[in-house]
Design an enzyme around this catalytic site. Structure first.
Site, PDB file in Angstrom:
ATOM      1  CB  SER A  91      18.790 -59.413  -4.293  1.00  0.00           C
ATOM      2  OG  SER A  91      19.218 -58.137  -3.848  1.00  0.00           O
ATOM      3  CG  ASP A 133      13.681 -48.041  -9.401  1.00  0.00           C
ATOM      4  OD1 ASP A 133      13.719 -47.902  -8.166  1.00  0.00           O
ATOM      5  OD2 ASP A 133      14.581 -47.639 -10.158  1.00  0.00           O
ATOM      6  CB  THR A 147      24.215 -42.412 -10.805  1.00  0.00           C
ATOM      7  OG1 THR A 147      23.773 -43.682 -10.300  1.00  0.00           O
ATOM      8  CG2 THR A 147      23.295 -41.309 -10.303  1.00  0.00           C
TER       9      THR A 147
END
Length: 305
Positions: A188, A229, A51
């Site tokens: 994170s 991922d 995207t």
């Protein structure tokens, strides 16, 4: 037809797919295969590209279509063959609820199945999926997950606890542990410095004691897509091969190999003085095969907390 559980490592991976580039199943499948896992992929969405590109086309898999795919596997006696389940981007709450039902069925067939959940919802203080996913993740998915890898924003949403310190992070992870998962890794946080992200991990051992640690992740000067991922897939593999500290070090080392190689190639493609674009910054996974197999980049040592 036999219903014996296959001894081989086989992952059912339910997440996004792109025709061009590396996110979702495209980011997870190759590394898992390199590390010795068969991967069966169900694509929650199928897009032309990720995207961050200016244009995108594709389809979204509906809940009923997921049921059809799983029913086909069930009717052929294949659901009992999985050792692991991995989930990533899922954009529809009914699809996510059906995924939770699939987890329960797989675990009934194989009580030793390990479910690694990346509860993809957003980052940096905002949702980029529907907020209606949140209660499904919190109330239906977390109780059946074994390993959960949220970022800071996602674990804050899942627990209702803001994180401004490592102590806050530990308290949030305790809430997730109480729902079921034995391993929680905040991939994170905003608790690092200008040169490093800070990962925070908590693992509940079989005797009920905990291993908790933090680890710095060197920051690369670019915005990559598909890294979460990749992290989840690598963790699935390495957490079976090593203790949690060593597994995280292997994951971070691999990530540094891939991102350093990707950035170098992107800068060469962009030309001197030009900022690489999203196409040039697609992850260099194939080129990193040897580093995925045997990561050697030194990483900062984990610090117990």
């Amino acid at each position: 037809m036999t219903t014996e559980i296959n001894n081989c490592r086989r992952v059912l991976s339910i997440q996004s797919h792109v025709v061009r580039g590396y996110v979702g199943n495209k980011s997870a499948t190759f590394p898992l295969q390199v590390l010795g896992y068969e991967v069966d992929a169900i694509n929650s969405v199928q897009f032309s590209n990720h995207t961050q590109y200016p244009h995108i086309g594709g389809q979204i898999l509906k809940c009923g279509e997921l049921k059809e795919l799983v029913n086909g596997l069930r009717n052929n006696g294949l659901l009992c063959k999985y050792s692991h389940l991995l989930t990533g981007y899922i954009g529809d709450p009914s699809f996510l609820q059906e995924t939770a039902a699939v987890v329960k069925e797989l675990k009934a067939l194989n009580p030793h199945l390990v479910y690694v959940c990346d509860p993809v919802m957003g980052d940096h203080g905002r949702f980029y999926t529907s907020e209606t996913l949140l209660p499904v993740y919190r109330d239906e998915v977390l109780p059946v997950a074994d390993i959960v890898v949220p970022n800071q924003f996602e674990i804050e949403c899942l627990t209702g606890k803001k994180i401004a310190s490592v102590c806050d992070a530990v308290n949030a992870m305790k809430v997730v542990h109480d729902k079921g998962p034995h391993t929680v890794i905040i991939t994170s946080t905003e608790l690092g410095d200008t040169d490093n992200l800070l990962m925070i991990a908590s693992h509940r051992k079989g005797d009920g004691s905990f291993v908790r640690f933090q680890q710095k992740i060197p920051v690369q000067d670019a915005v990559f897509v598909g890294t979460g991922d990749l992290f989840a897939a690598l963790l699935l593999a390495w957490s079976e091969k090593a203790d949690i500290k060593e597994a995280c070090s292997k994951v971070i080392s691999t990530m540094q190999h891939v991102l350093t190689r990707t950035l170098k190639a992107a800068k060469e493609l962009a030309g001197e003085g030009n900022k690489p674009n999203c196409m040039q910054l697609e992850l260099q996974l194939i080129q990193s095969l040897r580093d995925i197999e045997t990561p050697t980049t030194p990483v900062p040592s984990a610090e117990d907390i």
